[in-house]
Each structure stands twice: as structure tokens, then as C-alpha cells.
Design a protein around this motif. Sequence first.
Motif, PDB file in Angstrom:
ATOM      1  N   LEU A   1       0.831  -1.202   0.000  1.00 34.03           N
ATOM      2  CA  LEU A   1       0.000   0.000   0.000  1.00 34.03           C
ATOM      3  C   LEU A   1       0.864   1.249   0.000  1.00 34.03           C
ATOM      4  CD1 LEU A   1      -2.780   1.376   0.278  1.00 34.03           C
ATOM      5  CD2 LEU A   1      -2.551   1.113   2.764  1.00 34.03           C
ATOM      6  N   ALA A   2       1.889   1.279   0.868  1.00 36.29           N
ATOM      7  CA  ALA A   2       2.761   2.453   0.946  1.00 36.29           C
ATOM      8  C   ALA A   2       3.493   2.690  -0.371  1.00 36.29           C
ATOM      9  CB  ALA A   2       3.761   2.277   2.087  1.00 36.29           C
ATOM     10  N   ALA A   3       3.995   1.627  -0.982  1.00 35.09           N
ATOM     11  CA  ALA A   3       4.752   1.775  -2.226  1.00 35.09           C
ATOM     12  C   ALA A   3       3.898   2.391  -3.325  1.00 35.09           C
ATOM     13  CB  ALA A   3       5.283   0.409  -2.662  1.00 35.09           C
ATOM     14  N   LEU A   4       2.638   1.979  -3.421  1.00 38.87           N
ATOM     15  CA  LEU A   4       1.768   2.516  -4.458  1.00 38.87           C
ATOM     16  C   LEU A   4       1.318   3.939  -4.141  1.00 38.87           C
ATOM     17  CD1 LEU A   4      -0.426  -0.616  -5.267  1.00 38.87           C
ATOM     18  CD2 LEU A   4       1.413   0.363  -6.652  1.00 38.87           C
ATOM     19  N   VAL A   5       0.940   4.176  -2.904  1.00 35.95           N
ATOM     20  CA  VAL A   5       0.423   5.492  -2.521  1.00 35.95           C
ATOM     21  C   VAL A   5       1.499   6.557  -2.638  1.00 35.95           C
ATOM     22  CG1 VAL A   5      -0.354   6.824  -0.506  1.00 35.95           C
ATOM     23  CG2 VAL A   5      -1.471   4.663  -1.090  1.00 35.95           C
ATOM     24  N   LEU A   6       2.733   6.209  -2.303  1.00 38.17           N
ATOM     25  CA  LEU A   6       3.809   7.191  -2.325  1.00 38.17           C
ATOM     26  C   LEU A   6       4.272   7.545  -3.750  1.00 38.17           C
ATOM     27  CD1 LEU A   6       5.837   5.988   0.781  1.00 38.17           C
ATOM     28  CD2 LEU A   6       4.720   8.212   0.491  1.00 38.17           C
ATOM     29  N   ARG A   7       3.636   6.950  -4.743  1.00 36.63           N
ATOM     30  CA  ARG A   7       3.927   7.314  -6.139  1.00 36.63           C
ATOM     31  C   ARG A   7       2.681   7.756  -6.885  1.00 36.63           C
ATOM     32  NH1 ARG A   7       6.530   2.676  -9.222  1.00 36.63           N
ATOM     33  NH2 ARG A   7       6.988   4.374 -10.665  1.00 36.63           N
TER      34      ARG A   7
ATOM     35  N   CYS B   1       9.000   2.068   5.588  1.00 32.49           N
ATOM     36  CA  CYS B   1      10.466   2.056   5.434  1.00 32.49           C
ATOM     37  C   CYS B   1      10.905   0.919   4.522  1.00 32.49           C
ATOM     38  CB  CYS B   1      11.125   1.923   6.804  1.00 32.49           C
ATOM     39  SG  CYS B   1      11.080   3.432   7.798  1.00 32.49           S
ATOM     40  N   LEU B   2      10.268  -0.232   4.675  1.00 32.03           N
ATOM     41  CA  LEU B   2      10.597  -1.350   3.796  1.00 32.03           C
ATOM     42  C   LEU B   2      10.310  -0.991   2.342  1.00 32.03           C
ATOM     43  CD1 LEU B   2      11.312  -4.298   3.182  1.00 32.03           C
ATOM     44  CD2 LEU B   2       8.960  -4.910   3.796  1.00 32.03           C
ATOM     45  N   ALA B   3       9.159  -0.378   2.107  1.00 30.16           N
ATOM     46  CA  ALA B   3       8.819   0.028   0.742  1.00 30.16           C
ATOM     47  C   ALA B   3       9.829   1.032   0.192  1.00 30.16           C
ATOM     48  CB  ALA B   3       7.411   0.623   0.716  1.00 30.16           C
TER      49      ALA B   3
ATOM     50  N   ARG C   1      12.618   0.563  -2.844  1.00 28.68           N
ATOM     51  CA  ARG C   1      12.532   1.456  -3.997  1.00 28.68           C
ATOM     52  C   ARG C   1      13.834   2.202  -4.233  1.00 28.68           C
ATOM     53  NH1 ARG C   1       8.718   6.849  -4.251  1.00 28.68           N
ATOM     54  NH2 ARG C   1       9.443   7.606  -6.273  1.00 28.68           N
ATOM     55  N   HIS C   2      14.453   2.656  -3.161  1.00 24.77           N
ATOM     56  CA  HIS C   2      15.654   3.476  -3.308  1.00 24.77           C
ATOM     57  C   HIS C   2      16.940   2.657  -3.283  1.00 24.77           C
ATOM     58  CE1 HIS C   2      13.598   7.377  -3.176  1.00 24.77           C
ATOM     59  NE2 HIS C   2      12.775   6.811  -2.313  1.00 24.77           N
ATOM     60  N   ARG C   3      16.828   1.363  -3.082  1.00 25.53           N
ATOM     61  CA  ARG C   3      17.961   0.437  -3.220  1.00 25.53           C
ATOM     62  C   ARG C   3      19.105   0.752  -2.272  1.00 25.53           C
ATOM     63  NH1 ARG C   3      15.445  -3.328  -6.442  1.00 25.53           N
ATOM     64  NH2 ARG C   3      14.499  -2.300  -8.237  1.00 25.53           N
ATOM     65  N   SER C   4      18.826   1.333  -1.127  1.00 27.76           N
ATOM     66  CA  SER C   4      19.930   1.660  -0.227  1.00 27.76           C
ATOM     67  C   SER C   4      20.415   0.395   0.470  1.00 27.76           C
ATOM     68  CB  SER C   4      19.497   2.728   0.782  1.00 27.76           C
ATOM     69  OG  SER C   4      18.297   2.352   1.426  1.00 27.76           O
TER      70      SER C   4
ATOM     71  N   VAL D   1      16.634  -5.026   1.145  1.00 28.93           N
ATOM     72  CA  VAL D   1      15.667  -5.838   1.887  1.00 28.93           C
ATOM     73  C   VAL D   1      16.111  -6.064   3.322  1.00 28.93           C
ATOM     74  CG1 VAL D   1      14.518  -8.082   1.960  1.00 28.93           C
ATOM     75  CG2 VAL D   1      14.981  -6.991  -0.240  1.00 28.93           C
ATOM     76  N   PHE D   2      17.396  -6.264   3.543  1.00 31.19           N
ATOM     77  CA  PHE D   2      17.866  -6.605   4.885  1.00 31.19           C
ATOM     78  C   PHE D   2      17.512  -5.518   5.889  1.00 31.19           C
ATOM     79  CE2 PHE D   2      21.171  -6.366   8.166  1.00 31.19           C
ATOM     80  CZ  PHE D   2      21.002  -7.606   8.754  1.00 31.19           C
ATOM     81  N   ALA D   3      17.798  -4.276   5.569  1.00 32.10           N
ATOM     82  CA  ALA D   3      17.504  -3.183   6.496  1.00 32.10           C
ATOM     83  C   ALA D   3      16.004  -3.016   6.698  1.00 32.10           C
ATOM     84  CB  ALA D   3      18.125  -1.882   5.994  1.00 32.10           C
ATOM     85  N   GLY D   4      15.235  -3.180   5.627  1.00 35.31           N
ATOM     86  CA  GLY D   4      13.788  -3.055   5.751  1.00 35.31           C
ATOM     87  C   GLY D   4      13.195  -4.103   6.673  1.00 35.31           C
TER      88      GLY D   4
END
Length: 506
Positions: free
Chosen positions: A45-51, A182-184, A188-191, A194-197
Amino acid sequence: MMVAPTSRATFWGGGLALWAAGAAHNLAFAPWGWWALQWPLLALLAALVLRATPQRAAWWGWCFGVGWLSAGLWWLHISMHEFGGMPSALSITAVLLLAAALSLYLALAMAAVARWRSGSPVADALLFAGAWLAAELARAQWFTGFPWIASGYVHTDGPLAGWAPWVGVYAMGALAALSAACLAQLLRHRSAGVFAGLLLPLLLAAVPRWAGVSEFTTSSGVMSVSLLQPNVPQNLKFDPDRLAGNMQALADQVRAARGQLVVTPESVLPVPRDLLDPSYWAELTAPIRRSEGRGALLGTFLGSDEQGWVNSMVGVTPGSAEDYAYGKRHLLPFGEFVPPGFRWFVDLMRIPLGDQASGQQEAAFAIAGQRVRPLICYEDLFGEDFAASVLGPDAATVFANATNLAWFGRHMVQEQHQQFSRMRALEFQRPFIRATNTGATGVINHRGEVTASLPAWTTGILEAQVEGRLGETPYARWLAQAGLWPLWALALMLILPAWSRQRRVR
């Protein structure tokens, strides 16, 4: 800032995907308890809404909410159709309309996220969490509130459970939303990827442990309890041919109970106490009145046609000049009181005593060295209503929930309600005893663990021990003093910086 494509296929396809994600969100709650599933669903949901554009974000948030709430509240159809006599098409429509209306809070919240996002991963994750929190608080409080399956209940188990005595269920939902956002963002930003998220929820879970305190309450002793589960089908509760037999079976259960405290489900007597044959009331209460050091909480209605009827728990002890009485205070719209303009709808359901009066008593029932705070039906969803009862010299040591979920069928609702009681036990570090008509009857300790229970849809008496607790959690202290206002302030603190940035840009 990049905005997602605006094709019609994306609009409807995203809506369908998020409706399915919202429906799947129910798997994170009881009876399934797949709590970890919440993170990827909220991250989607966050990934879609934030774009998205604000209009699209509102649509997608609404779709997620409708999927979540219609799948999570479908059992309301049973009460309206099977027991209320409402046509099936109308009862299903009513559930969908309720889900649609409650999802408007989430739609507005997601529109705000899309409108005020800045493009900064951290700032936008905080904005998402603040908007999520505001939507949950609005659903919990506005128009009497209906916070059933609020997102934080997922975390009665799992790494975030340690936050319960500090911040409570709604802030726990916001923490989950923050980590999902934060995971989303990290994906997305590839920092750190997945591990940090995936690590963030574990880092958040560690904070209460770093504070060095996990137990805020101490034992006030042990009491034996007898929790009655009559298992009377709802369609037979008011059947004139079964009335005498059901009432005699109840008297037999009270007579057979051995605990220092006997608790029945709510409104276990199909006839209000003051309309009962006095000889029956004397027979029902005699085993308690003759036994020193024992007491009972019996579910009935008190009042009159003129003053109104109050859904009550009557406390009986030996030698008492006057019985204790607790009346339900937080009433359910449509089932227990009639909202303005909806008399026609309530009349369609033909629910007995569908327009009730509110109770007043807040004091606990003293028995066997414990102080028992009754809660009737879904009152245990509203911790802000009774947080003050665990403070001060007369603080309650045990919560007792009396309910009748036979209205809602055999699936899901019993386990959901038990999960809500478990959360209250974690928040206040108080045990819960639950006496229900058909399930889930049980004992929950101050750590939110079910220590004894009866199988649902069976007739029986649960004989068990419960350890009372004294002391105050941080959540109980600030909730009793300020209600949910600190959480509203937190939501605004997370949202206003984003709003302010947008204003400056313009």
C-alpha cells in the motif's frame, strides 16, 4: 517526484490488488495469527500510494480498507439476517456499506500522504505512519467508535508486543505502518535493501527492552474462578418452549460451580431480573449467598420500560444488604441504541431490547481479596474508557469480560474478540477472565497468554485460577490522564511537517 502512470488499467487493477491485499490482511489476525504478513501488505500500500496522485491514493486506500473490513466483519451479516430477520441481500449490503463508510478514513489519510509527500524516504515513511495512525484513531472514536480489528491487534504476538504497556494498540499499529513504509522506501531506493527493511521491526521491538523494565505490576494473590458457558443457541434463547429449561440449566451450573468467583455471560437471563419470579432469583443465587468468601457476577438487564433497560452484571455475595450492579456504558449502534434517523433499520432487525440505556457504575466488585472490573461485550475494545480503573488505592486487579457472541456464528469472531482481550491484558498488565455463551471462554494472564479455556460451542464450566495484579503501566497512566489525545498529537507531529513543506513550496 515521479508519479505512477495514470492509465485506467492501473487505476482499476491497483484497486483490485489492494482490495485483495486488504482482505488478506485478516490472515494476520486471529484465528490465523500470521502477524508477519501485515508488513508486506502495508508495504505494498505504501509503495503505491507514495507514487500516486491524491485521487488515486484515496481510491487505493479505500479499496484496501473495504477488503480488510468487509472480510473482517462479514459475521455481522449473520446477526442481521439469521437472528434479526433482515433479508439476506439487505444484510450483506449493510455490511459492505459499513466497510465502505469506515474505509473513508483510510482513503482520506492516503490522499494526504500522496498530496504532501516530499520525496525524502524517511520523511515520507513518517508521513505514512502518521496518516495511518490518524485514520485508526478516527475509526476508534468518531460516531461512537468501531475499532474492531484495528491493525495493532496483530501484534499481541510477535516482536512488537513489548510496546503494549508503553504505547498501546494504536501506536503499535503506527509502528508497524512505519516499518512497512520504510521497507517500501528501502526497496525502492535500493539503499540497504531488503535486509535493512526487514531489520527495522526488530530494532523497534528492542526499544522497550532497552528501557530495562518489562514488568510494571506485581501479584495481588490468586483467586479461583468458575466461568460459565451455557452454549444456548441464539435462535432458542427467547423460545418460550425452551425458556424454563434454559433457566433451570443455568441454576444447575451455578450450583455446580466451585470457584470463589462465578461469572456468567452477558444477559444470560432472558428475562430482566426485576421481571423474574422472585423464587427463581432466590434459587439461582442461594449457592453463592450460603458460601462465605464467594461471589458471583450474573448477566441480566436492570431497569424498566419507563427508565430504560441497562445491560448489567449483578454482583452477589453472602450477607450483602444490596447487590452490586455494573451497567454497560459503551453501547453498540443499531444493536443497543438507535442512531438518529435509523429507527426503520433497527425495526427491520427485530432485536430484543435494541434501544438500551447506558450504565453508570465504575467501581470494581470486591471478592476473595481481588477487585474485579466487569466489562460487557465489546467494551474491552475501548481501553481509554476504563484505564482509570487500574490506578489509585482501589485499583482493579482483574478484568472480567462477559459476552454473548452467539449472535455472530461459529467462525472468526470468537477468536478476534479473545485477541482484543489479550491486548488489553498486555497494555494494563492485568489478567482477563472471559465468560461467554458459546466461546471463547477462558483465562488470560497479565502477559496476554491464554492459560485456560473451554472449547467453543460446548456446554461447560471452566474451573481455573487467576492471579490478580497491582501496579500501573506507563500506558495506563497517560491514557487515564489524557485519553487518546497524545496519540492524536503524535499523528499531527508526523503529518504537519509534510503539510508545512508543501505550503512553503507553493
